[in-house]
Scaffold this active site. Sequence first.
Site, PDB file in Angstrom:
ATOM      1  N   ASP A   1       0.853  -1.189   0.000  1.00 45.50           N
ATOM      2  CA  ASP A   1       0.000   0.000   0.000  1.00 45.50           C
ATOM      3  C   ASP A   1       0.891   1.243   0.000  1.00 45.50           C
ATOM      4  O   ASP A   1       2.119   1.130  -0.046  1.00 45.50           O
ATOM      5  CB  ASP A   1      -0.974  -0.009   1.196  1.00 45.50           C
ATOM      6  CG  ASP A   1      -2.314   0.614   0.821  1.00 45.50           C
ATOM      7  OD1 ASP A   1      -2.320   1.768   0.371  1.00 45.50           O
ATOM      8  OD2 ASP A   1      -3.363  -0.065   0.964  1.00 45.50           O
TER       9      ASP A   1
ATOM     10  N   HIS B   1      -2.918   2.890  -4.640  1.00 47.65           N
ATOM     11  CA  HIS B   1      -2.296   2.462  -3.374  1.00 47.65           C
ATOM     12  C   HIS B   1      -0.869   1.979  -3.633  1.00 47.65           C
ATOM     13  O   HIS B   1      -0.444   0.945  -3.120  1.00 47.65           O
ATOM     14  CB  HIS B   1      -3.136   1.367  -2.710  1.00 47.65           C
ATOM     15  CG  HIS B   1      -4.438   1.886  -2.155  1.00 47.65           C
ATOM     16  ND1 HIS B   1      -4.518   2.567  -0.962  1.00 47.65           N
ATOM     17  CD2 HIS B   1      -5.701   1.851  -2.638  1.00 47.65           C
ATOM     18  CE1 HIS B   1      -5.782   2.918  -0.733  1.00 47.65           C
ATOM     19  NE2 HIS B   1      -6.521   2.500  -1.732  1.00 47.65           N
TER      20      HIS B   1
ATOM     21  N   ASP C   1      -8.726  -0.920  -6.174  1.00 46.48           N
ATOM     22  CA  ASP C   1      -9.641   0.055  -5.565  1.00 46.48           C
ATOM     23  C   ASP C   1      -9.036   1.451  -5.549  1.00 46.48           C
ATOM     24  O   ASP C   1      -7.829   1.622  -5.633  1.00 46.48           O
ATOM     25  CB  ASP C   1      -9.955  -0.358  -4.112  1.00 46.48           C
ATOM     26  CG  ASP C   1      -8.689  -0.427  -3.266  1.00 46.48           C
ATOM     27  OD1 ASP C   1      -7.735  -1.099  -3.709  1.00 46.48           O
ATOM     28  OD2 ASP C   1      -8.639   0.191  -2.194  1.00 46.48           O
ATOM     29  N   GLU C   2      -9.908   2.425  -5.431  1.00 47.12           N
ATOM     30  CA  GLU C   2      -9.551   3.819  -5.153  1.00 47.12           C
ATOM     31  C   GLU C   2      -8.393   4.311  -6.015  1.00 47.12           C
ATOM     32  O   GLU C   2      -7.288   4.529  -5.528  1.00 47.12           O
ATOM     33  CB  GLU C   2      -9.210   3.967  -3.659  1.00 47.12           C
ATOM     34  CG  GLU C   2     -10.389   3.614  -2.770  1.00 47.12           C
ATOM     35  CD  GLU C   2     -10.089   3.709  -1.274  1.00 47.12           C
ATOM     36  OE1 GLU C   2     -11.004   4.093  -0.534  1.00 47.12           O
ATOM     37  OE2 GLU C   2      -8.961   3.390  -0.854  1.00 47.12           O
TER      38      GLU C   2
ATOM     39  N   TRP D   1     -16.870  -4.269  -1.833  1.00 46.05           N
ATOM     40  CA  TRP D   1     -16.567  -3.598  -0.557  1.00 46.05           C
ATOM     41  C   TRP D   1     -17.421  -2.364  -0.320  1.00 46.05           C
ATOM     42  O   TRP D   1     -17.722  -2.026   0.811  1.00 46.05           O
ATOM     43  CB  TRP D   1     -15.080  -3.265  -0.448  1.00 46.05           C
ATOM     44  CG  TRP D   1     -14.567  -2.105  -1.251  1.00 46.05           C
ATOM     45  CD1 TRP D   1     -14.170  -2.130  -2.554  1.00 46.05           C
ATOM     46  CD2 TRP D   1     -14.376  -0.763  -0.791  1.00 46.05           C
ATOM     47  NE1 TRP D   1     -13.742  -0.886  -2.936  1.00 46.05           N
ATOM     48  CE2 TRP D   1     -13.851  -0.021  -1.871  1.00 46.05           C
ATOM     49  CE3 TRP D   1     -14.586  -0.097   0.423  1.00 46.05           C
ATOM     50  CZ2 TRP D   1     -13.551   1.342  -1.786  1.00 46.05           C
ATOM     51  CZ3 TRP D   1     -14.275   1.252   0.512  1.00 46.05           C
ATOM     52  CH2 TRP D   1     -13.767   1.956  -0.582  1.00 46.05           C
TER      53      TRP D   1
ATOM     54  N   ASP E   1     -12.536  -2.722  11.045  1.00 47.53           N
ATOM     55  CA  ASP E   1     -11.793  -1.554  11.520  1.00 47.53           C
ATOM     56  C   ASP E   1     -12.774  -0.467  11.967  1.00 47.53           C
ATOM     57  O   ASP E   1     -12.363   0.534  12.543  1.00 47.53           O
ATOM     58  CB  ASP E   1     -10.828  -1.021  10.452  1.00 47.53           C
ATOM     59  CG  ASP E   1     -11.518  -0.642   9.142  1.00 47.53           C
ATOM     60  OD1 ASP E   1     -12.582  -1.222   8.824  1.00 47.53           O
ATOM     61  OD2 ASP E   1     -10.985   0.229   8.424  1.00 47.53           O
TER      62      ASP E   1
END
Length: 539
Positions: free
Chosen positions: A202, A274, A336-337, A403, A430
Amino acid sequence: MLVTLLAAGGCSRQPSGSPGAESTAAAIIPKPVAVESRSGTFEFNRDTKIVAQPAAASEARLLAGALRVATGFPFDVVEADKGAENAVFLGLDPALTRLGTEGYILEVTPRQVTIQAPTAAGAFYGAQSLRQLLPAAAFSSTPQEGAAWSVACVRIEDYPRFQWRGALLDVARHFMPKETVLKFIDALAIQKMNRLQLHLTDDQGWRIEIKKYPKLTEIGSKRKETRVGLENEKRGFDGKPHGGFYSQADIREMVKYAEERHVTLVPEIEMPGHAQAAIAAYPELGNTGEKLEVSTMWGVHKNVFNANESTIKFLQDVLTEVLDLFPSQFIHVGGDEVPLDQWKASKQAQARMKELGLKEEVQLHGYIIRRMDDFLRSKGRRLVGWDEILEGGVDQTAVVMSWRGSKGGITAAKAGHDVIMAPNTHTYFDYYQAKGPDEPLAIGGFVPLEMVYGFDPIPSEFSPAEAGRILGAQGQLWTEYIATQDYLEYMAFPRLTALAEVAWTPAERKDYQDFTARLREHEKRLDNLGVKYRPSAGR
Ligand code: TNX
């Protein structure tokens, strides 16, 4: 008279439907498919042996090892084709196809315990149920004098609802030492969970040795400090270096340890977002040429991989070493992202898009993922990605991990993809699990135990064909705010215990009250394993 009869063999069957026939069974989690209580008990003693067919010998040795210390009994393991008196027998019977690939039958009579399964995995799960039939003290790693090592007679027939019963551990935001991971695997395995996704890379750290690119860990595994408090509070930094990575030997050890416990380690290598730790190590992988540092902050970062052929080659080289280490059929490439800003601003990215005939930047995302998908398929593996991979277009054989709620998973299953449900609404561990003022700092959100338990991975509107595409469910432990093993276990348990039942037990047999009653017993098992779960009574 009854006593003599029992001693002479066999448990008497309780009349079916007799009240409480099932409630006398121990507090097994996840709850089995069918439990039939019978009268009588099997008493363990120092002469009790574990007898196993060779194909289940490894599971037999693990069972013996698990029971030996607490009981003080030697539990000799004998390889043989048939059970014996005063023994636990583990046998494989391929004809038991009705149990699927992970089911088992566990039968306890006063004379012997028999575990029969079509596969070694099933034998392992039968052994886990047997451990849970014993008093919780059986889970201790110190001798437990004076405990009664007896098990009530029972016949259990059991198999999982889903093939993917997973947890994700983010070892990138905060590195978790190998020992922490091994202990985590133990706790998953006693709950019959079978996948551990390791989030290995990451923005804040690269955690796996790659021989061809040593700077990934030399530079990418260390950051100079870490943001204090929530990202948006901007409270400054702790001024302390953070780091760590797994050598390839560490990885092999973890893979083997997990495999013995029928847990598959699923590696995740994040791309194209990431990626800041990797770009800090090799700036040519990025879009700006800027010399970056491994990130000290949380949140979504703009530094993403470029789509140059040399970067595709780098990613495939990394995956080549990853495939050599992880036998998992499923390989996660993140996805992702991915902010598109840098691709929009980069002449090189725009030229690449033109060359590939792509009109929008999101298609570049799709291009990178498809190149990895082709590569993985050519090696006989399957790509898994977060639900964003649907946006850039990907082959139907790619597996989608949903997700952002269950929405992406629903779209994906309707489009013919296999799906793993990992929605932040129900499986982000989390997030806070309670609202009390003494809960330790978490990223936000609210996912209490009951909400996890109530999750059904199969959306109610699904057709049977669509339902068949849901491989299972997974609980996420993102570690921006989880820096220690104790806090990890506090956030993970008992929510992962609830998820284990979601992923194993038939929906119609789930019952939250009954689960919480069994959980009280399970908490004692976790106590004995030294797992620092959040007690149901609170902190
Ligand atoms: C979103 S889930 C992320 C992670 C964060 C997490 C925090 C996902 C695919 N991306 O990078 O750690 O939220 O809850």
